[in-house]
Write a protein that holds these residues in place. Structure first.
Motif, PDB file in Angstrom:
ATOM      1  N   ALA A 364      81.367  28.251  56.925  1.00 19.85           N
ATOM      2  CA  ALA A 364      82.380  27.252  56.587  1.00 19.85           C
ATOM      3  C   ALA A 364      83.477  27.837  55.702  1.00 19.85           C
ATOM      4  CB  ALA A 364      81.717  26.070  55.880  1.00 19.85           C
ATOM      5  N   ALA A 365      83.093  28.786  54.853  1.00 16.87           N
ATOM      6  CA  ALA A 365      84.067  29.313  53.890  1.00 16.87           C
ATOM      7  C   ALA A 365      84.987  30.374  54.474  1.00 16.87           C
ATOM      8  CB  ALA A 365      83.324  29.893  52.679  1.00 16.87           C
ATOM      9  N   ALA A 366      84.566  31.035  55.562  1.00 19.10           N
ATOM     10  CA  ALA A 366      85.344  32.162  56.080  1.00 19.10           C
ATOM     11  C   ALA A 366      86.786  31.786  56.414  1.00 19.10           C
ATOM     12  CB  ALA A 366      84.639  32.756  57.294  1.00 19.10           C
ATOM     13  N   PRO A 367      87.053  30.756  57.250  1.00 15.87           N
ATOM     14  CA  PRO A 367      88.459  30.407  57.527  1.00 15.87           C
ATOM     15  C   PRO A 367      89.197  29.934  56.277  1.00 15.87           C
ATOM     16  CG  PRO A 367      86.971  29.428  59.158  1.00 15.87           C
ATOM     17  CD  PRO A 367      86.129  29.926  58.035  1.00 15.87           C
ATOM     18  N   LEU A 368      88.502  29.179  55.423  1.00 16.00           N
ATOM     19  CA  LEU A 368      89.149  28.674  54.214  1.00 16.00           C
ATOM     20  C   LEU A 368      89.553  29.815  53.286  1.00 16.00           C
ATOM     21  CD1 LEU A 368      90.002  26.351  52.380  1.00 16.00           C
ATOM     22  CD2 LEU A 368      87.646  26.265  51.513  1.00 16.00           C
ATOM     23  N   VAL A 369      88.651  30.761  53.099  1.00 16.25           N
ATOM     24  CA  VAL A 369      88.956  31.886  52.218  1.00 16.25           C
ATOM     25  C   VAL A 369      90.095  32.721  52.792  1.00 16.25           C
ATOM     26  CG1 VAL A 369      88.038  34.058  51.296  1.00 16.25           C
ATOM     27  CG2 VAL A 369      86.663  31.987  51.204  1.00 16.25           C
ATOM     28  N   SER A 370      90.081  32.940  54.105  1.00 18.26           N
ATOM     29  CA  SER A 370      91.159  33.722  54.713  1.00 18.26           C
ATOM     30  C   SER A 370      92.504  33.029  54.549  1.00 18.26           C
ATOM     31  CB  SER A 370      90.858  33.961  56.194  1.00 18.26           C
ATOM     32  OG  SER A 370      90.831  32.734  56.912  1.00 18.26           O
ATOM     33  N   VAL A 371      92.531  31.700  54.648  1.00 19.43           N
ATOM     34  CA  VAL A 371      93.776  30.954  54.440  1.00 19.43           C
ATOM     35  C   VAL A 371      94.240  31.075  52.990  1.00 19.43           C
ATOM     36  CG1 VAL A 371      94.737  28.623  54.327  1.00 19.43           C
ATOM     37  CG2 VAL A 371      93.465  29.350  56.339  1.00 19.43           C
ATOM     38  N   LEU A 372      93.302  30.958  52.053  1.00 24.68           N
ATOM     39  CA  LEU A 372      93.664  31.064  50.640  1.00 24.68           C
ATOM     40  C   LEU A 372      94.175  32.456  50.308  1.00 24.68           C
ATOM     41  CD1 LEU A 372      90.726  29.090  48.968  1.00 24.68           C
ATOM     42  CD2 LEU A 372      93.076  28.323  49.356  1.00 24.68           C
ATOM     43  N   VAL A 373      93.530  33.473  50.846  1.00 21.14           N
ATOM     44  CA  VAL A 373      93.980  34.850  50.605  1.00 21.14           C
ATOM     45  C   VAL A 373      95.361  35.061  51.205  1.00 21.14           C
ATOM     46  CG1 VAL A 373      93.525  37.272  51.170  1.00 21.14           C
ATOM     47  CG2 VAL A 373      91.660  35.794  50.410  1.00 21.14           C
ATOM     48  N   ALA A 374      95.561  34.565  52.420  1.00 23.44           N
ATOM     49  CA  ALA A 374      96.877  34.714  53.067  1.00 23.44           C
ATOM     50  C   ALA A 374      97.954  33.950  52.300  1.00 23.44           C
ATOM     51  CB  ALA A 374      96.808  34.224  54.507  1.00 23.44           C
ATOM     52  N   ALA A 375      97.616  32.760  51.807  1.00 26.05           N
ATOM     53  CA  ALA A 375      98.593  31.982  51.034  1.00 26.05           C
ATOM     54  C   ALA A 375      98.959  32.708  49.749  1.00 26.05           C
ATOM     55  CB  ALA A 375      98.029  30.596  50.735  1.00 26.05           C
ATOM     56  N   ALA A 376      97.935  33.266  49.081  1.00 29.83           N
ATOM     57  CA  ALA A 376      98.220  34.022  47.857  1.00 29.83           C
ATOM     58  C   ALA A 376      99.078  35.247  48.160  1.00 29.83           C
ATOM     59  CB  ALA A 376      96.902  34.439  47.190  1.00 29.83           C
ATOM     60  N   ALA A 377      98.796  35.898  49.291  1.00 28.67           N
ATOM     61  CA  ALA A 377      99.578  37.079  49.664  1.00 28.67           C
ATOM     62  C   ALA A 377     101.002  36.715  50.066  1.00 28.67           C
ATOM     63  CB  ALA A 377      98.887  37.813  50.808  1.00 28.67           C
ATOM     64  N   GLY A 378     101.201  35.497  50.560  1.00 24.88           N
ATOM     65  CA  GLY A 378     102.520  35.102  51.033  1.00 24.88           C
ATOM     66  C   GLY A 378     103.390  34.448  49.982  1.00 24.88           C
ATOM     67  N   ILE A 379     102.863  34.205  48.779  1.00 26.99           N
ATOM     68  CA  ILE A 379     103.648  33.506  47.762  1.00 26.99           C
ATOM     69  C   ILE A 379     104.875  34.325  47.344  1.00 26.99           C
ATOM     70  CG2 ILE A 379     103.633  32.746  45.360  1.00 26.99           C
ATOM     71  CD1 ILE A 379     100.824  31.698  45.780  1.00 26.99           C
ATOM     72  N   TYR A 380     104.663  35.606  47.022  1.00 25.66           N
ATOM     73  CA  TYR A 380     105.791  36.419  46.553  1.00 25.66           C
ATOM     74  C   TYR A 380     106.880  36.564  47.620  1.00 25.66           C
ATOM     75  CZ  TYR A 380     108.501  40.553  45.334  1.00 25.66           C
ATOM     76  OH  TYR A 380     109.520  41.422  45.104  1.00 25.66           O
ATOM     77  N   PRO A 381     106.527  36.934  48.877  1.00 22.68           N
ATOM     78  CA  PRO A 381     107.592  37.001  49.892  1.00 22.68           C
ATOM     79  C   PRO A 381     108.296  35.669  50.102  1.00 22.68           C
ATOM     80  CG  PRO A 381     105.624  38.131  50.650  1.00 22.68           C
ATOM     81  CD  PRO A 381     105.250  37.398  49.418  1.00 22.68           C
ATOM     82  N   ALA A 382     107.545  34.546  50.050  1.00 24.59           N
ATOM     83  CA  ALA A 382     108.159  33.234  50.252  1.00 24.59           C
ATOM     84  C   ALA A 382     109.130  32.912  49.124  1.00 24.59           C
ATOM     85  CB  ALA A 382     107.082  32.159  50.346  1.00 24.59           C
ATOM     86  N   LEU A 383     108.755  33.200  47.883  1.00 19.94           N
ATOM     87  CA  LEU A 383     109.654  32.948  46.758  1.00 19.94           C
ATOM     88  C   LEU A 383     110.869  33.862  46.824  1.00 19.94           C
ATOM     89  CD1 LEU A 383     107.093  32.521  43.829  1.00 19.94           C
ATOM     90  CD2 LEU A 383     108.340  30.735  45.069  1.00 19.94           C
ATOM     91  N   ARG A 384     110.674  35.082  47.273  1.00 13.75           N
ATOM     92  CA  ARG A 384     111.801  36.008  47.410  1.00 13.75           C
ATOM     93  C   ARG A 384     112.792  35.493  48.444  1.00 13.75           C
ATOM     94  NH1 ARG A 384     111.252  42.540  48.501  1.00 13.75           N
ATOM     95  NH2 ARG A 384     113.499  42.978  48.634  1.00 13.75           N
ATOM     96  N   ALA A 385     112.271  34.961  49.525  1.00 14.72           N
ATOM     97  CA  ALA A 385     113.154  34.393  50.547  1.00 14.72           C
ATOM     98  C   ALA A 385     113.868  33.162  50.025  1.00 14.72           C
ATOM     99  CB  ALA A 385     112.352  34.057  51.796  1.00 14.72           C
ATOM    100  N   ALA A 386     113.167  32.322  49.240  1.00 19.61           N
ATOM    101  CA  ALA A 386     113.768  31.085  48.737  1.00 19.61           C
ATOM    102  C   ALA A 386     114.899  31.360  47.756  1.00 19.61           C
ATOM    103  CB  ALA A 386     112.698  30.224  48.082  1.00 19.61           C
TER     104      ALA A 386
END
Length: 397
Positions: A364-386
């Protein structure tokens, strides 16, 4: 007076379409980024599942050997003599909630000899015990040759000999007769050696009704064998004495959890730290891969960002678009890694003959953890774009 312009809002479907632009137009790069986190999740699932399958196989073997077996027998009373168990001991012990199986043997006044010509004092240190029909099931014992006692033979002059008892009596096969309790008994079977109850090796076992009717047994259990739920062995051990004899728990001898139970506990807790460390490293690598992909994507799409900002898109909407792209890659990688890891576990377990086991929490945790890791990894690029200025973005496009 000119009315203030309305703030633009993106519907969830529009945001989803925007988030799919990057993965759809840069398929190979997005697939490789998702593959990075997918391999991380697959490694976690595989290691967790294989270790759990191996553990389940090992724990099953330990449970069959007797890691959850508890023996209750008479202990010494105040006069330093064995105090018999109460007649209700066996039934009371069976009522303990975690207890799964109960059986017993009872003492008799009989002796067993090869024939009626052997002097009575030459007992060969053999005993005659009354036995319940389920004794072999609880002790996981086997009959080396012949048959065990059943509902018919337990009422007849029939006995089953332990392996050492048969050797001392010179009995080599079922069907022979021995002189037991002043009459002839037919040997219906010979037990194989059993490490859980070695005392049965020097015993002649007869049916409980026959022992009570003709061999002087009083119907009271001399030794009670319990099979407890594997996780509740210490709890059962703690209350067994008081349950068997509420008036004198100190006169009841309860076996301590065996070395097999200790080995079971150690096996259950093994590899936990290793799995957690592997999970952290694998997910970190996958997260770095997604972050790198998103940073490059933001740099390559500055023209798109500047055009959208010039047309009225807010910084939050730009950030949400790129963050959603990262989350979609993480979700895809998580589901793919879950499937790949599960196939690895089931294939390996099938090849080894183990029960395939994947912890539900990990699944149950595998997809959730992968989404959380991807979201954390995407925060800096997303803020840079914004934060990109429309004019600067269009100028550098």
């Amino acid at each position: 007076m000119t009315p203030a312009p309305r703030r633009t809002r993106l519907r969830p479907t529009d945001l989803l379409r925007l988030g799919m632009i990057g993965p759809r137009t840069r398929r190979m790069r997005s697939a490789l980024s998702a593959l990075g986190i997918s391999l991380g999740i697959a490694a976690v699932i595989a290691v967790t599942g294989i270790s759990s399958s191996n553990q389940a196989h090992l724990l099953g073997r330990l449970d069959r050997l007797g890691s959850n077996l508890i023996t209750v027998a008479p202990g010494n009373g105040a006069d330093q003599k064995p105090a018999p168990l109460p007649p209700t001991a066996e039934k009371m012990l069976a009522d303990i909630a975690p207890v799964q199986q109960v059986t017993a043997t009872g003492a008799t006044k009989a002796q067993v000899y090869r024939n009626d010509l052997v002097p009575t004092q030459q007992t060969g240190s053999l005993t005659v015990l009354a036995a319940r029909p389920n004794l072999l099931d609880v002790l996981h014992a086997t009959v080396r040759s012949g048959r065990w006692l059943d509902t018919a033979s337990e009422n007849l002059p029939v006995t089953v000999l332990g392996d050492r008892a048969a050797q001392r009596l010179g009995v080599t096969a079922p069907g022979e007769r021995v002189w037991l309790g002043g009459q002839w008994f037919v040997v219906s079977g010979i037990l194989a050696p059993n490490e859980l109850a070695p005392e049965l090796g020097t015993a002649a076992l007869v049916g409980w009704p026959e022992a009570t009717a003709h061999l002087g047994a009083d119907g009271t259990a001399a030794t009670v064998y319990l099979r407890s739920h594997p996780e509740r062995v210490p709890d059962v051990q703690a209350v067994a004495a008081a349950t068997a004899n509420p008036a004198g728990p100190s006169t009841v001898a309860v076996s301590r959890p065996s070395d097999l139970y200790t080995a079971r506990s150690e096996a259950k807790n093994a590899l936990t730290g290793l799995v957690l460390a592997l999970a952290a490293v694998a997910l970190l690598v996958g997260g770095v891969g997604i972050a790198n992909t998103m940073v490059v994507s933001v740099m390559e799409r500055r023209g798109e960002i500047g055009l959208r900002r010039a047309l009225g898109a807010r910084g939050g909407q730009i950030a949400a678009q790129f963050l959603l792209e990262a989350v979609l890659m993480g979700l895809t990688g998580g589901i793919g890694g879950l499937a790949l890891g599960a196939l690895t576990v089931y294939g390996y377990a099938l090849a080894q003959g183990w029960p395939a086991t994947i912890p539900l929490a990990t699944t149950a945790a595998a997809p959730l953890v992968s989404v959380l890791v991807a979201a954390a990894a995407g925060i800096y690029p997303a803020l840079r774009a914004a934060k990109a200025s429309p004019t600067d973005a269009l100028r550098s496009a």
